[in-house]
Design a protein around this motif. Sequence first.
Motif, PDB file in Angstrom:
ATOM      1  N   THR A 239       0.844  -1.107   0.040  1.00  0.00           N
ATOM      2  CA  THR A 239       0.195  -0.044   0.089  1.00  0.00           C
ATOM      3  C   THR A 239       0.928   1.245  -0.054  1.00  0.00           C
ATOM      4  O   THR A 239       1.705   1.544   1.321  1.00  0.00           O
ATOM      5  CB  THR A 239      -0.984   0.172   1.282  1.00  0.00           C
ATOM      6  OG1 THR A 239      -1.530  -1.074   1.200  1.00  0.00           O
ATOM      7  CG2 THR A 239      -1.748   1.543   1.195  1.00  0.00           C
ATOM      8  N   PRO A 240       0.872   1.908  -1.113  1.00  0.00           N
ATOM      9  CA  PRO A 240       1.995   3.168  -1.289  1.00  0.00           C
ATOM     10  C   PRO A 240       1.397   4.181  -0.362  1.00  0.00           C
ATOM     11  O   PRO A 240       0.211   4.143  -0.027  1.00  0.00           O
ATOM     12  CB  PRO A 240       1.898   3.598  -2.848  1.00  0.00           C
ATOM     13  CG  PRO A 240       0.575   3.084  -3.174  1.00  0.00           C
ATOM     14  CD  PRO A 240       0.209   1.698  -2.375  1.00  0.00           C
ATOM     15  N   THR A 241       2.357   5.007   0.092  1.00  0.00           N
ATOM     16  CA  THR A 241       1.968   6.343   0.817  1.00  0.00           C
ATOM     17  C   THR A 241       2.064   7.444  -0.193  1.00  0.00           C
ATOM     18  O   THR A 241       2.748   7.752  -1.018  1.00  0.00           O
ATOM     19  CB  THR A 241       3.111   6.696   1.769  1.00  0.00           C
ATOM     20  OG1 THR A 241       3.093   5.604   2.993  1.00  0.00           O
ATOM     21  CG2 THR A 241       2.864   7.779   2.678  1.00  0.00           C
ATOM     22  N   LEU A 242       0.685   8.245   0.007  1.00  0.00           N
ATOM     23  CA  LEU A 242       0.753   9.034  -0.978  1.00  0.00           C
ATOM     24  C   LEU A 242       0.941  10.780  -0.395  1.00  0.00           C
ATOM     25  O   LEU A 242       0.798  10.726   0.786  1.00  0.00           O
ATOM     26  CB  LEU A 242      -0.833   9.256  -1.349  1.00  0.00           C
ATOM     27  CG  LEU A 242      -1.505   7.916  -2.158  1.00  0.00           C
ATOM     28  CD1 LEU A 242      -3.082   8.035  -2.553  1.00  0.00           C
ATOM     29  CD2 LEU A 242      -0.637   7.529  -3.164  1.00  0.00           C
ATOM     30  N   PHE A 243       1.435  11.463  -1.509  1.00  0.00           N
ATOM     31  CA  PHE A 243       1.917  12.912  -1.054  1.00  0.00           C
ATOM     32  C   PHE A 243       1.089  13.831  -2.208  1.00  0.00           C
ATOM     33  O   PHE A 243       1.369  13.782  -3.310  1.00  0.00           O
ATOM     34  CB  PHE A 243       3.306  13.016  -1.196  1.00  0.00           C
ATOM     35  CG  PHE A 243       4.254  12.024  -0.591  1.00  0.00           C
ATOM     36  CD1 PHE A 243       4.650  12.107   0.705  1.00  0.00           C
ATOM     37  CD2 PHE A 243       4.402  10.825  -0.989  1.00  0.00           C
ATOM     38  CE1 PHE A 243       5.267  11.187   1.566  1.00  0.00           C
ATOM     39  CE2 PHE A 243       5.256   9.844  -0.247  1.00  0.00           C
ATOM     40  CZ  PHE A 243       5.635  10.059   1.147  1.00  0.00           C
ATOM     41  N   PHE A 286       4.176   9.293  -4.845  1.00  0.00           N
ATOM     42  CA  PHE A 286       3.837   7.999  -4.217  1.00  0.00           C
ATOM     43  C   PHE A 286       5.049   6.998  -4.047  1.00  0.00           C
ATOM     44  O   PHE A 286       5.985   7.416  -4.577  1.00  0.00           O
ATOM     45  CB  PHE A 286       2.687   6.922  -4.953  1.00  0.00           C
ATOM     46  CG  PHE A 286       3.342   6.753  -6.365  1.00  0.00           C
ATOM     47  CD1 PHE A 286       3.999   5.719  -6.684  1.00  0.00           C
ATOM     48  CD2 PHE A 286       2.899   7.886  -7.389  1.00  0.00           C
ATOM     49  CE1 PHE A 286       4.257   5.226  -7.885  1.00  0.00           C
ATOM     50  CE2 PHE A 286       3.234   7.527  -8.629  1.00  0.00           C
ATOM     51  CZ  PHE A 286       4.183   6.239  -8.969  1.00  0.00           C
ATOM     52  N   SER A 287       5.037   6.272  -2.812  1.00  0.00           N
ATOM     53  CA  SER A 287       6.223   5.498  -2.452  1.00  0.00           C
ATOM     54  C   SER A 287       6.146   4.330  -3.382  1.00  0.00           C
ATOM     55  O   SER A 287       5.444   3.804  -3.984  1.00  0.00           O
ATOM     56  CB  SER A 287       6.091   5.159  -1.073  1.00  0.00           C
ATOM     57  OG  SER A 287       4.923   4.392  -0.600  1.00  0.00           O
ATOM     58  N   LEU A 288       7.617   3.794  -3.219  1.00  0.00           N
ATOM     59  CA  LEU A 288       7.732   2.605  -4.047  1.00  0.00           C
ATOM     60  C   LEU A 288       7.699   1.361  -3.232  1.00  0.00           C
ATOM     61  O   LEU A 288       8.261   1.472  -2.097  1.00  0.00           O
ATOM     62  CB  LEU A 288       9.248   2.842  -4.731  1.00  0.00           C
ATOM     63  CG  LEU A 288       9.342   4.219  -5.425  1.00  0.00           C
ATOM     64  CD1 LEU A 288      10.821   4.384  -5.993  1.00  0.00           C
ATOM     65  CD2 LEU A 288       8.585   4.067  -6.768  1.00  0.00           C
ATOM     66  N   ILE A 320      13.482  12.711  -8.398  1.00  0.00           N
ATOM     67  CA  ILE A 320      14.816  12.627  -8.117  1.00  0.00           C
ATOM     68  C   ILE A 320      15.160  13.385  -6.860  1.00  0.00           C
ATOM     69  O   ILE A 320      16.266  13.075  -6.329  1.00  0.00           O
ATOM     70  CB  ILE A 320      15.638  13.324  -9.133  1.00  0.00           C
ATOM     71  CG1 ILE A 320      15.368  14.559  -9.379  1.00  0.00           C
ATOM     72  CG2 ILE A 320      15.601  12.276 -10.607  1.00  0.00           C
ATOM     73  CD1 ILE A 320      16.508  15.275 -10.381  1.00  0.00           C
ATOM     74  N   VAL A 321      14.192  14.115  -6.331  1.00  0.00           N
ATOM     75  CA  VAL A 321      14.642  14.905  -5.033  1.00  0.00           C
ATOM     76  C   VAL A 321      14.155  13.816  -3.889  1.00  0.00           C
ATOM     77  O   VAL A 321      14.717  13.941  -2.850  1.00  0.00           O
ATOM     78  CB  VAL A 321      13.860  16.107  -5.053  1.00  0.00           C
ATOM     79  CG1 VAL A 321      14.023  16.710  -3.552  1.00  0.00           C
ATOM     80  CG2 VAL A 321      14.484  17.208  -6.149  1.00  0.00           C
ATOM     81  N   ASN A 322      12.860  13.196  -3.973  1.00  0.00           N
ATOM     82  CA  ASN A 322      12.416  12.673  -2.934  1.00  0.00           C
ATOM     83  C   ASN A 322      12.664  10.864  -3.138  1.00  0.00           C
ATOM     84  O   ASN A 322      12.058  10.262  -2.362  1.00  0.00           O
ATOM     85  CB  ASN A 322      10.836  12.726  -2.584  1.00  0.00           C
ATOM     86  CG  ASN A 322      10.629  14.295  -2.344  1.00  0.00           C
ATOM     87  OD1 ASN A 322      11.111  14.743  -1.203  1.00  0.00           O
ATOM     88  ND2 ASN A 322      10.095  14.931  -3.280  1.00  0.00           N
ATOM     89  N   ASN A 323      13.169  10.759  -4.217  1.00  0.00           N
ATOM     90  CA  ASN A 323      13.377   9.172  -4.527  1.00  0.00           C
ATOM     91  C   ASN A 323      11.911   8.314  -4.374  1.00  0.00           C
ATOM     92  O   ASN A 323      11.928   7.242  -3.649  1.00  0.00           O
ATOM     93  CB  ASN A 323      14.456   8.425  -3.568  1.00  0.00           C
ATOM     94  CG  ASN A 323      15.590   9.001  -3.925  1.00  0.00           C
ATOM     95  OD1 ASN A 323      16.209   9.070  -5.018  1.00  0.00           O
ATOM     96  ND2 ASN A 323      16.634   9.310  -2.986  1.00  0.00           N
ATOM     97  N   ARG A 324      10.997   8.873  -5.091  1.00  0.00           N
ATOM     98  CA  ARG A 324       9.544   8.127  -5.022  1.00  0.00           C
ATOM     99  C   ARG A 324       9.077   8.450  -6.692  1.00  0.00           C
ATOM    100  O   ARG A 324       9.721   9.026  -7.467  1.00  0.00           O
ATOM    101  CB  ARG A 324       8.825   8.940  -4.309  1.00  0.00           C
ATOM    102  CG  ARG A 324       8.466  10.302  -4.212  1.00  0.00           C
ATOM    103  CD  ARG A 324       7.770  10.929  -3.055  1.00  0.00           C
ATOM    104  NE  ARG A 324       7.188  12.277  -3.261  1.00  0.00           N
ATOM    105  CZ  ARG A 324       7.041  13.053  -2.488  1.00  0.00           C
ATOM    106  NH1 ARG A 324       7.550  12.809  -1.116  1.00  0.00           N
ATOM    107  NH2 ARG A 324       6.899  14.368  -2.584  1.00  0.00           N
ATOM    108  N   GLY A 325       7.795   7.705  -6.850  1.00  0.00           N
ATOM    109  CA  GLY A 325       7.268   7.746  -7.981  1.00  0.00           C
ATOM    110  C   GLY A 325       6.610   9.244  -8.048  1.00  0.00           C
ATOM    111  O   GLY A 325       6.037   9.758  -7.023  1.00  0.00           O
ATOM    112  N   HIS A 326       6.053   9.780  -9.238  1.00  0.00           N
ATOM    113  CA  HIS A 326       5.526  11.289  -9.280  1.00  0.00           C
ATOM    114  C   HIS A 326       4.542  10.900 -10.483  1.00  0.00           C
ATOM    115  O   HIS A 326       4.928  10.608 -11.474  1.00  0.00           O
ATOM    116  CB  HIS A 326       6.533  12.120  -9.645  1.00  0.00           C
ATOM    117  CG  HIS A 326       5.920  13.559  -9.662  1.00  0.00           C
ATOM    118  ND1 HIS A 326       5.929  14.300  -8.236  1.00  0.00           N
ATOM    119  CD2 HIS A 326       5.577  14.377 -10.381  1.00  0.00           C
ATOM    120  CE1 HIS A 326       5.385  15.297  -8.533  1.00  0.00           C
ATOM    121  NE2 HIS A 326       5.241  15.460  -9.780  1.00  0.00           N
ATOM    122  N   LEU A 327       3.208  11.283 -10.260  1.00  0.00           N
ATOM    123  CA  LEU A 327       1.993  11.271 -11.177  1.00  0.00           C
ATOM    124  C   LEU A 327       1.829  12.708 -11.387  1.00  0.00           C
ATOM    125  O   LEU A 327       1.685  13.499 -10.409  1.00  0.00           O
ATOM    126  CB  LEU A 327       0.891  10.549 -10.669  1.00  0.00           C
ATOM    127  CG  LEU A 327      -0.401  10.652 -11.341  1.00  0.00           C
ATOM    128  CD1 LEU A 327      -0.579  10.259 -12.809  1.00  0.00           C
ATOM    129  CD2 LEU A 327      -1.623  10.244 -10.667  1.00  0.00           C
TER     130      LEU A 327
END
Length: 349
Positions: A239-243, A286-288, A320-327
């Motif tokens: 379950t990814p964490t959303l931002f 979102f986290s990976l 590339i700043v937070n090392n996560r996925g970006h939609l």
Amino acid sequence: MTLGPILKKGGGGGMGDVTGASNIGGGTFENFKQKNGTILEFKTFENGTNGLEISELADVFTFDLQQDLKDTASPTFNGLTLSTFAPGSVLFAENAGVISQDPLFIWDFTNHALGIGVSVPTAPLDVAYTSVTTNTVVSMGRFNRLTSGIPGVGIGVGVEFQCQTSGIFDPVIGNIDFVSTDLTAGSEDFDFILRQIRNGSMVDNLKITSRGEILPRNIHNNGGTGNASNQAIASGTYTPTLFNVTNVAASTVGNWTWSRVGNSVEFSGRLTIDPTAASIKTELGFSLPIASTFTLFTQAGGVANSLESAGLCGGIRADIVNNRGHLEYINTADTANRVWSIKGQYEVR
């Protein structure tokens, strides 16, 4: 041992027939007699250093046996033939030290092969085991690693393989090892590691962890080794964490699926987004499932489609700043809550 006739010293008496009994490992016997009862001049009969000694006063006659044959002795022979044993039988001591043989314990002295459980070995070491069970696994050998100290993480046991090459020595060409990663009593963990020689050096080419993860060395999307210590063939859910980054009032998510081959990870799932306003760029992080350190936007990619608004779609890239996925997408619709379908891929670095 029963003695035969013994020659009397000197003349005058000729040869007299005598009888006597002695154990070679025994002590001294006196007054050996002729058959007619006449006492011989020889007074003692005893074991000598290397044979049998017959004494008369100061004179000693020795029948030399070349070496000690007492039951406590350790004689040496240039050759020994035991005609009752089959050729190739490996001799062993049974109960009470009786020398015995087994037709299924054979040394092939012509082909230099040892058979255990077989009568005709066909390999340098040929082992067979027969039992009445038909649906069980039988361990054909056991290797036990012990230490005189306190065992620590990294202790293990393995089998080494060696082969002659064109060089002047026979290098080790491979190992199959079991190596400990946790020695806690009752919850021990050991990894299986296959090591092979490559360009003259030993490398870990395959690892199967105690959790069942397969970690090959060179399964990688660019042909390199990458982060070799973390490579795996695996899958699961998370379950990814959303931002909520830009123009997002609220968002929710459920379980996503993921799979990994080498350093390439794919993921997919659904989420909902409530935009703050229409007709502007909307961004959600979102986290990976497996952490990665990104250096380029292109190290992750994918697509997102709204299931409730025709033509509403977005793209996925690496943050590339937070090392996560970006939609990110342009919200051309209203601010209603909508369900999105997500599918993407990235590289573990």
